[in-house]
Design an enzyme around this catalytic site. Structure first.
Site, PDB file in Angstrom:
ATOM      1  N   HIS A  20      -6.493  20.375   3.718  1.00  0.00           N
ATOM      2  CA  HIS A  20      -5.072  20.047   3.681  1.00  0.00           C
ATOM      3  C   HIS A  20      -4.797  18.787   4.510  1.00  0.00           C
ATOM      4  O   HIS A  20      -5.254  18.672   5.637  1.00  0.00           O
ATOM      5  CB  HIS A  20      -4.262  21.230   4.207  1.00  0.00           C
ATOM      6  CG  HIS A  20      -2.799  21.056   4.065  1.00  0.00           C
ATOM      7  ND1 HIS A  20      -1.919  21.503   5.021  1.00  0.00           N
ATOM      8  CD2 HIS A  20      -2.038  20.481   3.101  1.00  0.00           C
ATOM      9  CE1 HIS A  20      -0.683  21.217   4.655  1.00  0.00           C
ATOM     10  NE2 HIS A  20      -0.738  20.594   3.481  1.00  0.00           N
ATOM     11  N   ASP A  28      -8.489   0.110  -7.840  1.00  0.00           N
ATOM     12  CA  ASP A  28      -8.935  -0.827  -8.864  1.00  0.00           C
ATOM     13  C   ASP A  28     -10.183  -1.549  -8.356  1.00  0.00           C
ATOM     14  O   ASP A  28     -10.616  -1.335  -7.219  1.00  0.00           O
ATOM     15  CB  ASP A  28      -7.806  -1.792  -9.254  1.00  0.00           C
ATOM     16  CG  ASP A  28      -7.296  -2.648  -8.106  1.00  0.00           C
ATOM     17  OD1 ASP A  28      -8.055  -2.943  -7.152  1.00  0.00           O
ATOM     18  OD2 ASP A  28      -6.117  -3.051  -8.168  1.00  0.00           O
ATOM     19  N   HIS A  96       1.807  -3.857   0.279  1.00  0.00           N
ATOM     20  CA  HIS A  96       0.385  -3.837  -0.057  1.00  0.00           C
ATOM     21  C   HIS A  96      -0.506  -4.036   1.176  1.00  0.00           C
ATOM     22  O   HIS A  96      -1.564  -3.394   1.289  1.00  0.00           O
ATOM     23  CB  HIS A  96       0.075  -4.888  -1.120  1.00  0.00           C
ATOM     24  CG  HIS A  96      -1.310  -4.800  -1.670  1.00  0.00           C
ATOM     25  ND1 HIS A  96      -1.793  -3.672  -2.289  1.00  0.00           N
ATOM     26  CD2 HIS A  96      -2.325  -5.688  -1.681  1.00  0.00           C
ATOM     27  CE1 HIS A  96      -3.050  -3.873  -2.672  1.00  0.00           C
ATOM     28  NE2 HIS A  96      -3.397  -5.092  -2.302  1.00  0.00           N
ATOM     29  N   TYR A 118      -2.326  -3.951  -8.607  1.00  0.00           N
ATOM     30  CA  TYR A 118      -1.849  -2.862  -7.734  1.00  0.00           C
ATOM     31  C   TYR A 118      -2.140  -1.467  -8.285  1.00  0.00           C
ATOM     32  O   TYR A 118      -1.402  -0.524  -8.021  1.00  0.00           O
ATOM     33  CB  TYR A 118      -0.367  -3.033  -7.413  1.00  0.00           C
ATOM     34  CG  TYR A 118      -0.087  -4.371  -6.786  1.00  0.00           C
ATOM     35  CD1 TYR A 118      -0.410  -4.600  -5.458  1.00  0.00           C
ATOM     36  CD2 TYR A 118       0.453  -5.413  -7.534  1.00  0.00           C
ATOM     37  CE1 TYR A 118      -0.188  -5.843  -4.882  1.00  0.00           C
ATOM     38  CE2 TYR A 118       0.674  -6.657  -6.956  1.00  0.00           C
ATOM     39  CZ  TYR A 118       0.350  -6.859  -5.634  1.00  0.00           C
ATOM     40  OH  TYR A 118       0.559  -8.091  -5.062  1.00  0.00           O
ATOM     41  N   ALA A 119      -3.220  -1.324  -9.020  1.00  0.00           N
ATOM     42  CA  ALA A 119      -3.623  -0.026  -9.574  1.00  0.00           C
ATOM     43  C   ALA A 119      -4.446   0.720  -8.528  1.00  0.00           C
ATOM     44  O   ALA A 119      -5.669   0.871  -8.648  1.00  0.00           O
ATOM     45  CB  ALA A 119      -4.398  -0.212 -10.871  1.00  0.00           C
ATOM     46  N   ASN A 120      -3.750   1.151  -7.475  1.00  0.00           N
ATOM     47  CA  ASN A 120      -4.361   1.843  -6.347  1.00  0.00           C
ATOM     48  C   ASN A 120      -3.420   2.946  -5.893  1.00  0.00           C
ATOM     49  O   ASN A 120      -2.203   2.765  -5.922  1.00  0.00           O
ATOM     50  CB  ASN A 120      -4.563   0.879  -5.173  1.00  0.00           C
ATOM     51  CG  ASN A 120      -5.352  -0.344  -5.546  1.00  0.00           C
ATOM     52  OD1 ASN A 120      -6.520  -0.268  -5.831  1.00  0.00           O
ATOM     53  ND2 ASN A 120      -4.680  -1.494  -5.554  1.00  0.00           N
TER      54      ASN A 120
END
Length: 129
Positions: A20, A28, A96, A118-120
């Site tokens: 947890h 990316d 970012h 920004y594919a994170n």
């Protein structure tokens, strides 16, 4: 041999050790990997595997209670941003540069071949009860 869930041995083993509030990153192919943070590199060519296909499999295997995205995804990658708003619980946004600093505390990073901006995402683990 496993019949369901994550088949990648390294991912399956690392998932089994998460607790947890632990955090992992799906990235990316351009996100810098901080020193000392393990990286499971799934990329095999530009664009493959894609970010969403990996996210879908991860979400099927893990309980996720929250997510962190870069602010910039909302303007620079609206299509993906819209998909993530549907798929993820409790999203928070940070610049970012701060996102990259937060990755330093991740248990590990899963690197995809994704090439869109920004594919994170940082995923925070929940509990099954």
């Amino acid at each position: 041999m496993k019949k369901h869930g994550i088949l990648n041995r390294e991912l399956a083993g690392r998932f089994a050790k998460l607790g947890h509030t632990d955090r992992i990153v799906i990235a990316d192919c351009g996100l810098p990997i901080p020193d000392g943070v393990p990286c499971i590199d799934l990329s095999y060519k530009l664009g493959e595997p894609g970010f969403l296909s990996i996210l879908e499999v991860v979400l099927d295997d893990l309980v996720v209670e929250g997510a962190v995205l870069a602010d910039e995804i909302q303007t620079e990658n609206r299509g993906l941003s819209n998909e993530l708003m549907k798929a993820l619980p409790n999203i928070s946004y940070v610049p970012h540069e701060e996102f990259k600093r937060l990755t330093e505390k991740a248990k590990f990073i899963i690197r995809t071949g994704e090439t869109t901006p920004y594919a994170n995402v940082i995923l925070q683990c929940g509990v099954i009860f």
